[in-house]
Design an enzyme around this catalytic site. Structure first.
Site, PDB file in Angstrom:
ATOM      1  N   ARG A  50      75.423  48.442  42.275  1.00 35.19           N
ATOM      2  CA  ARG A  50      73.949  48.534  42.299  1.00 35.19           C
ATOM      3  C   ARG A  50      73.501  49.709  41.416  1.00 35.19           C
ATOM      4  O   ARG A  50      72.449  49.662  40.796  1.00 35.19           O
ATOM      5  CB  ARG A  50      73.444  48.694  43.742  1.00 35.19           C
ATOM      6  N   TYR A 102      50.886  38.141  30.336  1.00 35.09           N
ATOM      7  CA  TYR A 102      51.694  37.154  31.032  1.00 35.09           C
ATOM      8  C   TYR A 102      51.123  36.972  32.450  1.00 35.09           C
ATOM      9  O   TYR A 102      50.873  37.962  33.157  1.00 35.09           O
ATOM     10  CB  TYR A 102      53.137  37.646  31.086  1.00 35.09           C
ATOM     11  N   ASP A 173      54.684  45.696  26.755  1.00 35.94           N
ATOM     12  CA  ASP A 173      55.570  44.555  26.973  1.00 35.94           C
ATOM     13  C   ASP A 173      55.814  43.934  25.594  1.00 35.94           C
ATOM     14  O   ASP A 173      54.907  43.351  24.994  1.00 35.94           O
ATOM     15  CB  ASP A 173      54.905  43.563  27.930  1.00 35.94           C
ATOM     16  N   LYS A 198      63.803  35.778  27.442  1.00 36.42           N
ATOM     17  CA  LYS A 198      63.187  35.143  26.290  1.00 36.42           C
ATOM     18  C   LYS A 198      64.051  35.367  25.037  1.00 36.42           C
ATOM     19  O   LYS A 198      65.164  34.893  24.985  1.00 36.42           O
ATOM     20  CB  LYS A 198      61.753  35.647  26.139  1.00 36.42           C
TER      21      LYS A 198
HETATM   22  C1  LIG Z   1      58.334  35.709  30.835  1.00 40.50           C
HETATM   23  C2  LIG Z   1      57.586  36.962  30.668  1.00 40.50           C
HETATM   24  C3  LIG Z   1      57.639  37.964  31.638  1.00 40.50           C
HETATM   25  C4  LIG Z   1      58.395  37.787  32.937  1.00 40.50           C
HETATM   26  O1  LIG Z   1      59.763  37.702  32.723  1.00 40.50           O
HETATM   27  P1  LIG Z   1      60.781  36.838  33.628  1.00 40.50           P
HETATM   28  O2  LIG Z   1      62.073  37.094  32.990  1.00 40.50           O
HETATM   29  O3  LIG Z   1      60.329  35.413  33.581  1.00 40.50           O
HETATM   30  O4  LIG Z   1      60.665  37.387  35.026  1.00 40.50           O
HETATM   31  C5  LIG Z   1      56.957  39.143  31.385  1.00 40.50           C
HETATM   32  N1  LIG Z   1      56.249  39.313  30.247  1.00 40.50           N
HETATM   33  C6  LIG Z   1      56.177  38.367  29.305  1.00 40.50           C
HETATM   34  C7  LIG Z   1      55.386  38.620  28.060  1.00 40.50           C
HETATM   35  C8  LIG Z   1      56.834  37.161  29.480  1.00 40.50           C
HETATM   36  O5  LIG Z   1      56.751  36.223  28.534  1.00 40.50           O
END
Ligand SMILES: *Cc1c(COP(=O)(O)O)cnc(C)c1O
Length: 384
Positions: A50, A102, A173, A198
């Site tokens: 962890r 998002y 982000d 992604k």
């Molecule tokens: C998909 C996404 C998230 C969340 O990520 P997960 O891996 O699906 O939990 C956060 N920010 C953006 C811009 C995203 O496209």
């Protein structure tokens, strides 16, 4: 030695690889929960997974190097990363966030963090006067650029100047462009977030998330949080993301090339009303993108002439699946209205222009002719 970003995708943690006693080229999966101590008061540096795991640590060092940060922490998803990050704030704190984010981030802020005493102003950071929303208890500005799904470009350097003047944290982000095309820390951001699910993972097969920083204070806080809340990425999933990152550069180049071909087609298609892509020369974000990014990426949002046509396209493409998510080798079409942004309050959705005629496309690495033909045939088969 200063490595270029393509090389860092393989050798971002050269020291970590060199330390592997077998010389393994692929970093091993340390599938263990715990580690033996040599004696009381001594540790190999690994105590319990962890807290630390060698495979996760190797991945974290590679991602830190890609984003020019001093530390990166790998979480079990993008949302797990953002949830852990929000633990650095306390009840009474206020954050300014972009209004076009998002959908899951907005859901977290408005339904969980608000309940715990943190308040938010959701504004359009690419248009509005951000400074006028700063209150005595404001602690951070939280943005995505380009935004999801409307592809607004936010000036990172400008946000960083405001953040510095008022001693706020700037959180970016960076999922949509990946570190291959954009490094927000270089423009004054304090914290970078990624949904590693992604582009970093890149194969639509693994969930992951990252928090990257160049501040030792934030790194210490985040290390305490990850060991306490326990949402770190598993060894096997860490390995899958490492494998994905090795081809980040070639995937980003190819998917961007495909995206440009699709944008060209969509802009000449009479049934398409609007195309949102920062690489379009007369788009509002073009000049800022040129300054802060090395590319425009492979996310396209477009508005067709009617909601019926939008739904028709989602049903009748033969190749391109209608699916949530983005950033993988497979091109995907998303319907923000009922998928990624379904939980975003209606007035925010409206203000952002997320109508029932808007589709979002994440362009993959297939042959561009096949992608254009698939869209063309789906659109021309609509007789509405
Ligand atoms: C998909 C996404 C998230 C969340 O990520 P997960 O891996 O699906 O939990 C956060 N920010 C953006 C811009 C995203 O496209």
């Amino acid at each position: 030695m200063d490595l270029s970003i393509e090389t860092k995708c393989m050798y971002g943690d050269r020291e970590g690889l060199k330390g592997e006693p077998t010389g393994s080229i692929s970093f091993p999966i340390y599938q263990t929960a715990t580690y033996a101590h040599p004696e009381v008061g001594k540790s190999t540096g690994f105590d319990y997974s962890r807290l630390q795991n060698p495979t996760r640590q190797h991945l974290e060092r590679v991602v830190a190097s890609l984003e020019n940060g001093i530390d990166a922490l790998a979480f079990s998803s993008g949302m797990a990363a953002i949830t852990a990050l929000m633990e650095i704030f306390k009840p009474g704190d206020h954050l300014i966030t972009d209004i076009d984010l998002y959908g899951g981030s907005i859901r977290l802020f408005d339904n969980i963090n608000e309940k715990n005493g943190i308040s938010f102003s959701h504004i359009n950071c690419s248009k509005e006067d951000v400074e006028s929303y700063i209150k005595p208890n404001t602690k951070a500005i939280y943005i995505e650029t380009p935004t999801n799904p409307m592809m607004n470009v936010v000036d990172i350097e400008k946000m960083a100047e405001i953040a510095k003047a008022y001693k706020l944290l700037l959180i970016v982000d960076n999922t949509f462009l990946s570190p291959y095309f954009q490094n927000p820390l270089d423009f004054g951001a304090d914290i970078v977030i990624h949904s590693g699910t992604k582009f970093l993972g890149g194969h639509n097969d693994t969930l992951a998330g990252f928090v990257i920083t160049n501040s030792t204070e934030i790194s210490d806080k985040m290390r305490f949080i990850i060991k306490t809340v326990g949402s770190g990425l598993s060894p096997f999933d860490s390995w899958l993301i490492l494998r994905g990152i090795k081809t980040l550069a070639v995937r980003m180049e190819k998917s961007q090339e495909n995206a440009i071909a699709i944008v060209d087609y969509l802009r000449n298609e009479p049934k398409v009303k609007n195309v949102y892509y920062p690489g379009i020369k007369d788009s509002p974000g073009y000049e800022i993108s040129k300054r802060q990014s090395r590319g425009f990426g492979s996310m396209i949002t477009f508005e067709v002439e009617s909601p019926e046509l939008a739904r028709h396209i989602l049903k009748y493409t033969k190749l391109i699946p209608f699916a949530e998510s983005l950033g993988g080798v497979e091109t995907l079409l998303t319907y923000p209205f009922t998928q990624t942004h379904a939980d975003v309050p209606e007035e925010i959705r409206k203000a952002n222009g997320i109508t029932e005629s808007v589709l979002r496309m994440s362009v993959g690495i297939e042959a561009k002719e096949d992608l254009v033909n698939d869209l063309k045939e789906a659109i021309s088969s609509y007789k509405g």
